[in-house]
Scaffold this motif. Structure first.
Motif, PDB file in Angstrom:
ATOM      1  N   ASP B  97       0.815  -1.216   0.000  1.00 15.42           N
ATOM      2  CA  ASP B  97       0.000   0.000   0.000  1.00 15.42           C
ATOM      3  C   ASP B  97       0.850   1.267   0.000  1.00 15.42           C
ATOM      4  O   ASP B  97       0.336   2.364   0.202  1.00 15.42           O
ATOM      5  CB  ASP B  97      -0.977  -0.013   1.192  1.00 15.42           C
ATOM      6  CG  ASP B  97      -0.250  -0.013   2.543  1.00 15.42           C
ATOM      7  OD1 ASP B  97       0.988   0.148   2.564  1.00 15.42           O
ATOM      8  OD2 ASP B  97      -0.922  -0.179   3.577  1.00 15.42           O
ATOM      9  N   GLY B  98       2.158   1.110  -0.209  1.00 13.62           N
ATOM     10  CA  GLY B  98       3.030   2.280  -0.327  1.00 13.62           C
ATOM     11  C   GLY B  98       3.698   2.697   0.976  1.00 13.62           C
ATOM     12  O   GLY B  98       4.648   3.482   0.972  1.00 13.62           O
ATOM     13  N   GLU B  99       3.224   2.147   2.084  1.00 12.94           N
ATOM     14  CA  GLU B  99       3.817   2.521   3.357  1.00 12.94           C
ATOM     15  C   GLU B  99       5.238   1.966   3.486  1.00 12.94           C
ATOM     16  O   GLU B  99       5.570   0.923   2.910  1.00 12.94           O
ATOM     17  CB  GLU B  99       2.943   1.974   4.501  1.00 12.94           C
ATOM     18  CG  GLU B  99       3.224   2.653   5.826  1.00 12.94           C
ATOM     19  CD  GLU B  99       2.488   2.021   6.994  1.00 12.94           C
ATOM     20  OE1 GLU B  99       1.447   1.359   6.780  1.00 12.94           O
ATOM     21  OE2 GLU B  99       2.981   2.174   8.127  1.00 12.94           O
ATOM     22  N   LYS B 100       6.070   2.667   4.231  1.00  7.57           N
ATOM     23  CA  LYS B 100       7.423   2.186   4.525  1.00  7.57           C
ATOM     24  C   LYS B 100       7.547   2.044   6.030  1.00  7.57           C
ATOM     25  O   LYS B 100       7.314   3.002   6.766  1.00  7.57           O
ATOM     26  CB  LYS B 100       8.464   3.178   4.009  1.00  7.57           C
ATOM     27  CG  LYS B 100       8.411   3.285   2.491  1.00  7.57           C
ATOM     28  CD  LYS B 100       9.476   4.204   1.943  1.00  7.57           C
ATOM     29  CE  LYS B 100       9.566   4.010   0.435  1.00  7.57           C
ATOM     30  NZ  LYS B 100       9.503   5.266  -0.308  1.00  7.57           N
ATOM     31  N   VAL B 101       7.916   0.868   6.470  1.00  9.42           N
ATOM     32  CA  VAL B 101       7.969   0.616   7.916  1.00  9.42           C
ATOM     33  C   VAL B 101       9.424   0.473   8.347  1.00  9.42           C
ATOM     34  O   VAL B 101      10.107  -0.476   7.954  1.00  9.42           O
ATOM     35  CB  VAL B 101       7.186  -0.672   8.277  1.00  9.42           C
ATOM     36  CG1 VAL B 101       7.121  -0.836   9.784  1.00  9.42           C
ATOM     37  CG2 VAL B 101       5.795  -0.656   7.670  1.00  9.42           C
ATOM     38  N   PRO B 102       9.924   1.420   9.140  1.00 11.44           N
ATOM     39  CA  PRO B 102      11.322   1.365   9.554  1.00 11.44           C
ATOM     40  C   PRO B 102      11.565   0.303  10.633  1.00 11.44           C
ATOM     41  O   PRO B 102      10.664   0.001  11.416  1.00 11.44           O
ATOM     42  CB  PRO B 102      11.567   2.769  10.128  1.00 11.44           C
ATOM     43  CG  PRO B 102      10.231   3.257  10.557  1.00 11.44           C
ATOM     44  CD  PRO B 102       9.210   2.584   9.693  1.00 11.44           C
ATOM     45  N   PHE B 103      12.774  -0.235  10.643  1.00 17.79           N
ATOM     46  CA  PHE B 103      13.109  -1.223  11.680  1.00 17.79           C
ATOM     47  C   PHE B 103      14.563  -1.079  12.104  1.00 17.79           C
ATOM     48  O   PHE B 103      15.392  -0.561  11.345  1.00 17.79           O
ATOM     49  CB  PHE B 103      12.866  -2.649  11.174  1.00 17.79           C
ATOM     50  CG  PHE B 103      13.744  -3.062  10.012  1.00 17.79           C
ATOM     51  CD1 PHE B 103      15.030  -3.551  10.217  1.00 17.79           C
ATOM     52  CD2 PHE B 103      13.289  -2.953   8.697  1.00 17.79           C
ATOM     53  CE1 PHE B 103      15.849  -3.930   9.152  1.00 17.79           C
ATOM     54  CE2 PHE B 103      14.105  -3.319   7.630  1.00 17.79           C
ATOM     55  CZ  PHE B 103      15.385  -3.808   7.857  1.00 17.79           C
ATOM     56  N   ASP B 104      14.859  -1.545  13.320  1.00 16.92           N
ATOM     57  CA  ASP B 104      16.244  -1.734  13.729  1.00 16.92           C
ATOM     58  C   ASP B 104      16.653  -3.181  13.509  1.00 16.92           C
ATOM     59  O   ASP B 104      17.762  -3.489  13.117  1.00 16.92           O
ATOM     60  CB  ASP B 104      16.428  -1.358  15.205  1.00 16.92           C
ATOM     61  CG  ASP B 104      16.158   0.119  15.426  1.00 16.92           C
ATOM     62  OD1 ASP B 104      16.725   0.939  14.681  1.00 16.92           O
ATOM     63  OD2 ASP B 104      15.351   0.454  16.310  1.00 16.92           O
TER      64      ASP B 104
END
Ligand SMILES: Cc1cc2nc3c(=O)[nH]c(=O)nc-3n(C[C@H](O)[C@H](O)[C@H](O)COP(=O)(O)OP(=O)(O)OC[C@H]3O[C@@H](n4cnc5c(N)ncnc54)[C@H](O)[C@@H]3O)c2cc1C
Ligand code: SF4
Lengths: 69, 454
Positions: B97-104
């Protein structure tokens, strides 16, 4: 309330089928079949089955991620 | 990274068995940061093994197989959305859906999907099914309720055989088509494969081995199938049970060592990058992972086993929040179960990692036995049929690399053992993929069966 049985661990002792026959049944001599979504009127029996299982193969809990969305 | 990394952002892609168990373990072991679970299916985690058993038998409805949670998991769930990419430098997961989910730190737990029928037009016929999700199982169970005249099962691995068993129990006519020489032969070898073939026929399955399905026929609706031996059948339901495909496509541009055999990781569940360098922030667990196992000569192992998804997820989660020396290896002995045709089949170790097999207890005749497998003189696997209580003993032999064949004390009721040759097929001759894939190891083509004289 939901359950899952670790059937790698289950030894087919049928304790659970004795305590809660409407949720756990033996299929053939050794294979266990069970109802993952426990009917409300069976919850007490399922908790006793969980305690009775000699290898602690029965995991009881609320359905995962309920209220997830 | 410094100290014990109990904070920060952890993202888990794949919200099923491995994803859930990892999330629980993270919280249990004190992870205090933000946790996000991303799942393509719109459902909260559910259990798949009942789909080919209770659900097809009609004793449990498909949408009632939800997994219980072991503890509260404080997490954000993003369900019904697919991860489409991974940016390893910017450290974010890209969603459809275009979202970007940041992670460590990221856990890859995207599992596998059913391998589809290769001809899309035939696959689209009404009456053609695969079995992996609750939707699949619900639709198939409904169709079986309607009483089809004949069901065709394509592929006689574990899933195909369980489907055939459920159909026979419902009294439905079933044809099973398998390219290999016997059902289950790719996972268990020729000896137990022959037993499985005998059992299926005794239960009224029209079993065709050594044939492939060349066409599914119909006009909008499935009407039948053609086989490579020139024969054909009428059928109104076909279940394609050709094994599983690993869900790694979304990692194609990520630089992670991901391909058709899975995501390669070390024994601590840390993923390798495409240059073979181990990452410290990307982990993998469950059906999608591929890892080295010392009991099987450190060959990379991909397992499609429930117990492996649970155990590996727990190790991955632990290692995600512990620094170097406190990390643990995932060295569990592989194990799985299956129930079909009234029998309880259980396996420990890797039966295909073998050159010999011995019936150590019971007999093929009674369909109650333990078959023990060996490779170059040590025990590497054991499979029980309606004899599960003995298996723990053999698991210890596997863990300690005990000599094969097992010592007489171990082998109950063995009279003068008599070697009988048996074949394990090259995985390429099977219809379905193997449920265990070992890189680089092809089982000996001439297995020796040592069985008690009658
Ligand atoms: C019908 C059936 C019967 C089985 N019976 C047995 C049995 O008797 N004994 C046994 O040991 N094992 C059995 N298994 C195997 C067992 O279910 C699996 O080993 C287990 O489900 C693996 O869990 P997993 O979490 O690794 O992967 P999966 O259960 O495959 O879950 C992966 C999840 O990730 C999601 N996903 C995939 N790609 C993406 C993406 N790009 N973005 C977001 N989400 C994504 C998928 O939708 C899926 O929900 C059976 C499997 C099936 C299908
Ligand atoms: S009591 Fe435990 S071991 Fe016995 S059948 Fe039930 S789950 Fe299996």
């Amino acid at each position: 309330m939901n359950i899952v049985v670790d059937l790698n661990r289950c030894q087919g002792y049928a304790q659970c089928a004795f305590v809660a026959p409407r949720v756990f049944t033996m299929h053939g001599e050794e294979a266990l079949l069970y109802t993952p979504a426990v009917p409300d009127d069976q919850q007490g029996r399922v908790l006793r089955a969980e305690a009775a299982c000699p290898v602690q193969a029965i995991l009881v809990g609320e359905e995962a991620g309920a209220g997830a969305r | 990274m410094h100290g014990e990394p109990r904070d920060g952002r952890i993202v888990i892609v794949g919200a099923s068995l491995a994803g859930l168990r990892a999330a629980e373990t993270l919280r249990e072991e004190g992870f205090a940061g933000t946790l996000t679970l991303i799942g393509e299916e719109p459902h909260t985690p559910y259990d798949r093994p009942p789909l080919s058993k209770q659900v097809l038998l009609g004793t449990v409805s498909a949408d009632k197989t939800g997994l219980p949670q072991r503890r509260e998991v404080d997490a954000e769930w993003k369900l019904g959305v697919r991860a489409t990419g991974l940016d390893p430098v910017g450290k974010q997961v890209l969603l459809a859906d275009g979202e970007k989910v940041p992670f460590d730190r990221l856990l890859i737990a995207t599992g596998t999907r059913a391998r589809p029928w290769p001809n899309p037009a035939e696959a689209a016929l009404d009456g053609v099914f695969t079995l992996r999700t609750i939707e699949d199982a619900g639709r198939l169970a409904e169709r079986l309720d309607a009483g089809p005249r004949r069901v065709l099962v394509v592929g006689a691995g574990f899933t195909g055989s369980e489907i055939a068993s459920a159909c026979r129990e419902r009294g439905l006519e079933v044809t099973v088509a398998e390219r290999g020489p016997a059902p289950l032969v790719g996972a268990l070898g020729g000896t137990l494969g022959a037993l499985a073939a005998k059992l299926q026929r005794a239960h009224g399955v029209d079993l065709r081995c050594g044939v492939t399905v060349t066409a599914l026929e119909g006009n909008g609706r499935l009407t039948g199938a053609r086989f490579s031996d020139g024969t054909g059948i009428d059928a109104d339901v076909a279940v394609v049970a050709l094994g599983a495909v690993r869900n790694t496509e979304w990692l194609a541009e990520s630089g992670i060592a991901a391909g058709p055999r899975g995501v390669t990781c070390d024994a601590g569940c840390r993923a390798f990058d495409m240059y073979g360098i181990v990452t410290d922030d990307v982990f993998a667990a469950g059906d999608v992972a591929r890892f080295p196992h010392p009991l099987f000569e450190y060959q990379l192992l991909s397992l499609e086993h429930w117990g492996n998804a649970v155990a590996q997820a727990e190790v991955a989660a632990h290692n995600m929040i512990h620094a170097g020396p406190r990390r643990r290896p995932h060295l569990t002995v592989p194990a799985f179960w299956s129930s079909q045709f009234g029998l309880n089949i259980k396996s420990v170790g890797v039966p295909t990692f073998s050159d010999q097999v011995v019936i150590a207890q019971g007999s093929l005749k009674d369909a109650r036995l333990v078959a023990v497998y060996g490779y170059r003189g040590r025990v590497t696997a054991a499979v029980s049929v309606n004899q599960a209580k003995s298996l723990e003993y053999y698991q210890r032999l596997i863990e300690t690399a005990a000599p094969f064949p097992p010592a007489p004390g171990a082998a109950d009721r063995i009279e003068s053992p008599e070697p009988v040759p048996s074949d394990v097929p090259d995985p390429k001759v099977l219809s379905h993929g193997p449920t265990v894939a070992l890189t680089g190891h092809l089982p000996d083509r001439r297995l020796t069966l040592v069985q008690p004289a009658r």
